[in-house]
Design an enzyme around this catalytic site. Structure first.
Site, PDB file in Angstrom:
ATOM      1  N   LYS A  48       0.848  -1.202   0.000  1.00  0.00           N
ATOM      2  CA  LYS A  48       0.000   0.000   0.000  1.00  0.00           C
ATOM      3  C   LYS A  48       0.885   1.254   0.000  1.00  0.00           C
ATOM      4  O   LYS A  48       2.082   1.178   0.305  1.00  0.00           O
ATOM      5  CB  LYS A  48      -0.919  -0.007   1.221  1.00  0.00           C
ATOM      6  CG  LYS A  48      -0.195   0.016   2.563  1.00  0.00           C
ATOM      7  CD  LYS A  48      -1.151  -0.252   3.726  1.00  0.00           C
ATOM      8  CE  LYS A  48      -0.425  -0.221   5.057  1.00  0.00           C
ATOM      9  NZ  LYS A  48      -1.297  -0.680   6.166  1.00  0.00           N
ATOM     10  N   ARG A 146     -10.872   0.025  14.484  1.00  0.00           N
ATOM     11  CA  ARG A 146     -10.650   0.774  13.251  1.00  0.00           C
ATOM     12  C   ARG A 146     -11.652   0.287  12.216  1.00  0.00           C
ATOM     13  O   ARG A 146     -12.485   1.038  11.760  1.00  0.00           O
ATOM     14  CB  ARG A 146      -9.208   0.603  12.763  1.00  0.00           C
ATOM     15  CG  ARG A 146      -8.897   1.403  11.518  1.00  0.00           C
ATOM     16  CD  ARG A 146      -7.418   1.446  11.186  1.00  0.00           C
ATOM     17  NE  ARG A 146      -6.897   0.171  10.692  1.00  0.00           N
ATOM     18  CZ  ARG A 146      -5.661   0.017  10.224  1.00  0.00           C
ATOM     19  NH1 ARG A 146      -4.829   1.041  10.203  1.00  0.00           N
ATOM     20  NH2 ARG A 146      -5.234  -1.161   9.795  1.00  0.00           N
ATOM     21  N   HIS A 175      -6.490  -7.233  12.955  1.00  0.00           N
ATOM     22  CA  HIS A 175      -5.268  -6.415  12.955  1.00  0.00           C
ATOM     23  C   HIS A 175      -5.006  -5.967  14.389  1.00  0.00           C
ATOM     24  O   HIS A 175      -5.939  -5.595  15.104  1.00  0.00           O
ATOM     25  CB  HIS A 175      -5.466  -5.207  12.031  1.00  0.00           C
ATOM     26  CG  HIS A 175      -4.209  -4.435  11.745  1.00  0.00           C
ATOM     27  ND1 HIS A 175      -3.077  -5.028  11.216  1.00  0.00           N
ATOM     28  CD2 HIS A 175      -3.907  -3.125  11.904  1.00  0.00           C
ATOM     29  CE1 HIS A 175      -2.136  -4.089  11.062  1.00  0.00           C
ATOM     30  NE2 HIS A 175      -2.612  -2.935  11.483  1.00  0.00           N
ATOM     31  N   ARG A 231       0.976 -10.807   7.065  1.00  0.00           N
ATOM     32  CA  ARG A 231       0.955  -9.583   6.249  1.00  0.00           C
ATOM     33  C   ARG A 231       2.158  -8.717   6.603  1.00  0.00           C
ATOM     34  O   ARG A 231       2.166  -8.011   7.602  1.00  0.00           O
ATOM     35  CB  ARG A 231      -0.345  -8.804   6.500  1.00  0.00           C
ATOM     36  CG  ARG A 231      -1.611  -9.635   6.306  1.00  0.00           C
ATOM     37  CD  ARG A 231      -2.855  -8.765   6.410  1.00  0.00           C
ATOM     38  NE  ARG A 231      -2.960  -8.064   7.676  1.00  0.00           N
ATOM     39  CZ  ARG A 231      -3.606  -8.514   8.752  1.00  0.00           C
ATOM     40  NH1 ARG A 231      -4.225  -9.692   8.729  1.00  0.00           N
ATOM     41  NH2 ARG A 231      -3.653  -7.801   9.860  1.00  0.00           N
ATOM     42  N   TYR A 275      15.841  31.052   3.684  1.00  0.00           N
ATOM     43  CA  TYR A 275      14.736  31.941   4.071  1.00  0.00           C
ATOM     44  C   TYR A 275      14.853  32.356   5.535  1.00  0.00           C
ATOM     45  O   TYR A 275      15.010  31.515   6.414  1.00  0.00           O
ATOM     46  CB  TYR A 275      13.400  31.222   3.881  1.00  0.00           C
ATOM     47  CG  TYR A 275      13.004  31.054   2.431  1.00  0.00           C
ATOM     48  CD1 TYR A 275      12.816  32.155   1.607  1.00  0.00           C
ATOM     49  CD2 TYR A 275      12.801  29.783   1.904  1.00  0.00           C
ATOM     50  CE1 TYR A 275      12.437  31.979   0.276  1.00  0.00           C
ATOM     51  CE2 TYR A 275      12.426  29.611   0.580  1.00  0.00           C
ATOM     52  CZ  TYR A 275      12.246  30.722  -0.227  1.00  0.00           C
ATOM     53  OH  TYR A 275      11.880  30.552  -1.531  1.00  0.00           O
ATOM     54  N   CYS A 322      14.012  24.418   2.173  1.00  0.00           N
ATOM     55  CA  CYS A 322      13.085  25.051   1.222  1.00  0.00           C
ATOM     56  C   CYS A 322      12.225  23.968   0.556  1.00  0.00           C
ATOM     57  O   CYS A 322      12.372  22.791   0.838  1.00  0.00           O
ATOM     58  CB  CYS A 322      13.864  25.820   0.158  1.00  0.00           C
ATOM     59  SG  CYS A 322      15.136  26.910   0.820  1.00  0.00           S
ATOM     60  N   ASP A 324      12.290  22.942  -2.546  1.00  0.00           N
ATOM     61  CA  ASP A 324      12.993  22.110  -3.521  1.00  0.00           C
ATOM     62  C   ASP A 324      14.482  21.978  -3.264  1.00  0.00           C
ATOM     63  O   ASP A 324      15.162  21.272  -4.005  1.00  0.00           O
ATOM     64  CB  ASP A 324      12.836  22.706  -4.927  1.00  0.00           C
ATOM     65  CG  ASP A 324      11.438  23.235  -5.150  1.00  0.00           C
ATOM     66  OD1 ASP A 324      10.513  22.412  -5.121  1.00  0.00           O
ATOM     67  OD2 ASP A 324      11.271  24.461  -5.303  1.00  0.00           O
TER      68      ASP A 324
HETATM   69  C1  LIG Z   1      -0.603  -1.665   6.880  1.00  0.00           C
HETATM   70  C2  LIG Z   1      -1.158  -2.951   7.344  1.00  0.00           C
HETATM   71  C3  LIG Z   1      -0.314  -4.058   7.550  1.00  0.00           C
HETATM   72  C4  LIG Z   1       1.196  -3.967   7.502  1.00  0.00           C
HETATM   73  O1  LIG Z   1       1.643  -3.473   8.740  1.00  0.00           O
HETATM   74  P1  LIG Z   1       3.204  -3.303   9.074  1.00  0.00           P
HETATM   75  O2  LIG Z   1       3.205  -2.888  10.503  1.00  0.00           O
HETATM   76  O3  LIG Z   1       3.703  -2.237   8.181  1.00  0.00           O
HETATM   77  O4  LIG Z   1       3.826  -4.619   8.836  1.00  0.00           O
HETATM   78  C5  LIG Z   1      -0.898  -5.269   7.869  1.00  0.00           C
HETATM   79  N1  LIG Z   1      -2.251  -5.379   7.986  1.00  0.00           N
HETATM   80  C6  LIG Z   1      -3.083  -4.335   7.823  1.00  0.00           C
HETATM   81  C7  LIG Z   1      -4.539  -4.530   7.991  1.00  0.00           C
HETATM   82  C8  LIG Z   1      -2.565  -3.082   7.523  1.00  0.00           C
HETATM   83  O5  LIG Z   1      -3.406  -2.044   7.380  1.00  0.00           O
END
Ligand SMILES: *Cc1c(COP(=O)(O)O)cnc(C)c1O
Length: 389
Positions: A48, A146, A175, A231, A275, A322, A324
């Protein structure tokens, strides 16, 4: 993101600031994750946010080649980008998208997370209309609050949509909110609720499919959370989720940020830099301009508080960063103990990564900013071109 030509010239720079992606390090981190989860657990690579700034398509190709079985993204557009690049591996969207996207999901064979019956039925209708069956994963809220269905509502949900021939439960997941925190109590509570939910699904006569829960922190710290799939996000990119995993996994940072000096001068004592002229030089020091700034992820809050490597030495960034460009100060010295050669136009500077014996990590910048490496890495991924080495 800068469009990258597929043809030769892809790696040619039009600008003296760039991000380097070490594909060998990426491969190493996939291997390390596979070692941690063992052969019975599949690896899902979380790509992602343009692979945390590392480039989603390029990263996906490397990690799939190295044995990751599936990909995960946050949005429908991120999934479509991968499909348009010709990637055919299963892609999970990590939260339920707007119900208006169901046809796109079916068209592009993207697997959504689902936590409402309305969405499930709309998805099933869209799939059925094309004579297909759409896979989905059920998100379970075990305590992070969440997304996800509450454990107490799962069976009711599954019974309510059981009639539909257009959808198929391919997996269930949760999660963790605290897998990277020192205290284990909340993690244990979530794990227990998840195990109870999976058991209840089975006892009600449904097949939960692929059971998954672990993010990077849980992959490294909690084998009991591995289940059928893990994951992997931040640690795919060689970064530790928090200090809790230091020493528990062998990770290699994948991203470096580099630049070349575009202007070098030695202003007189008392002259200001950038700046506001908040920094005044004591004289006899080189002020070196590097062509990256806060539009490239070099956050302005770092002004006067960070360092870059030039000639293998740490040099202070001075004056306001800055949009850039930014300036760093080099103190040339003739001392035999600590010689620093004068910097010249075109010399290389390392903002993140190694040079000689020195290293500046994303962790160092994240600490200074009071944030996590995820956010800093993603910031560098937007405007600078990436080079895959
Ligand atoms: C982003 C995400 C992950 C990955 O998490 P990390 O801490 O970066 O390994 C796994 N599961 C879900 C649902 C996430 O949103």
């Amino acid at each position: 993101m800068v469009e990258q030509d597929e043809e030769q010239g892809e790696q040619e720079l039009t600008r003296w600031a760039w991000v380097e992606i070490d594909t060998q390090a990426l491969r190493h981190n996939v291997k390390e994750a596979k070692r941690l989860i063992g052969p019975r657990c599949q690896l899902m690579a979380v790509v992602k946010a343009d692979a945390y700034g590392h480039g989603a398509v390029e990263t996906a190709r490397v990690v799939l080649d190295e044995g990751a079985k599936r990909l995960a993204v946050a949005t429908v557009d991120e999934g479509i980008e991968l499909r348009r690049a010709g990637i055919t591996a299963p892609i999970l969207i990590l939260a339920e998208p707007p119900v208006s996207t169901v046809k796109l999901l079916v068209d592009y064979n993207l697997t959504p997370t689902v936590d409402t019956t309305e969405f499930a039925i709309a998805l099933g209708d869209a799939a059925d209309a094309q004579g297909k069956v759409a896979d989905y994963h059920l998100g379970i809220n075990t305590g992070m609050n969440r997304i996800g269905i509450l454990p107490s509502q799962i069976i009711e949900f599954l019974r309510a949509i059981d009639f539909h021939r257009g959808i198929h439960l391919e997996g269930v997941f949760t999660h963790y909110a605290t897998a990277d925190e020192p205290d284990e109590w909340d993690f244990r509570q979530q794990l227990e609720r998840f195990q109870g939910s999976v058991q209840a699904i089975r006892e009600a006569g449904f097949d939960p499919g692929i059971v998954h829960s672990a993010n990077s922190a849980a992959i490294i710290r909690y084998p009991e959370a591995h289940f059928d799939m893990a994951r992997l996000g931040i640690s795919l990119y060689g970064l530790h989720p928090s200090s809790m995993t230091w020493g528990m996994a062998d990770l290699q940072p994948v991203m470096s940020v580099k630049a070349r000096a575009t202007f070098v001068k030695t202003p007189m004592v008392g002259e200001g830099v950038s700046y506001g002229l908040h920094y005044r030089t004591p004289g006899g020091r080189q002020i070196v301009t590097l062509p990256l700034g806060y539009a490239d992820g070099m956050r302005r809050e770092l002004s006067g508080r960070c360092q870059v490597l030039i000639g293998g030495k740490r040099c202070n960034q001075v004056g306001n960063i800055c949009m850039d460009q930014m300036m760093v100060e080099v103190v040339p010295s003739a001392s035999l103990l600590n010689p620093v050669d004068p910097v010249e136009y075109g010399d290389e500077a390392v903002i993140v990564g190694r040079q000689g014996d020195e290293q500046i990590t994303l962790d160092e910048l994240a600490d200074k900013l009071g944030t996590i490496t995820h956010e800093v890495a993603i910031g560098f991924g937007h405007r600078m071109r990436r080079i895959y080495v």
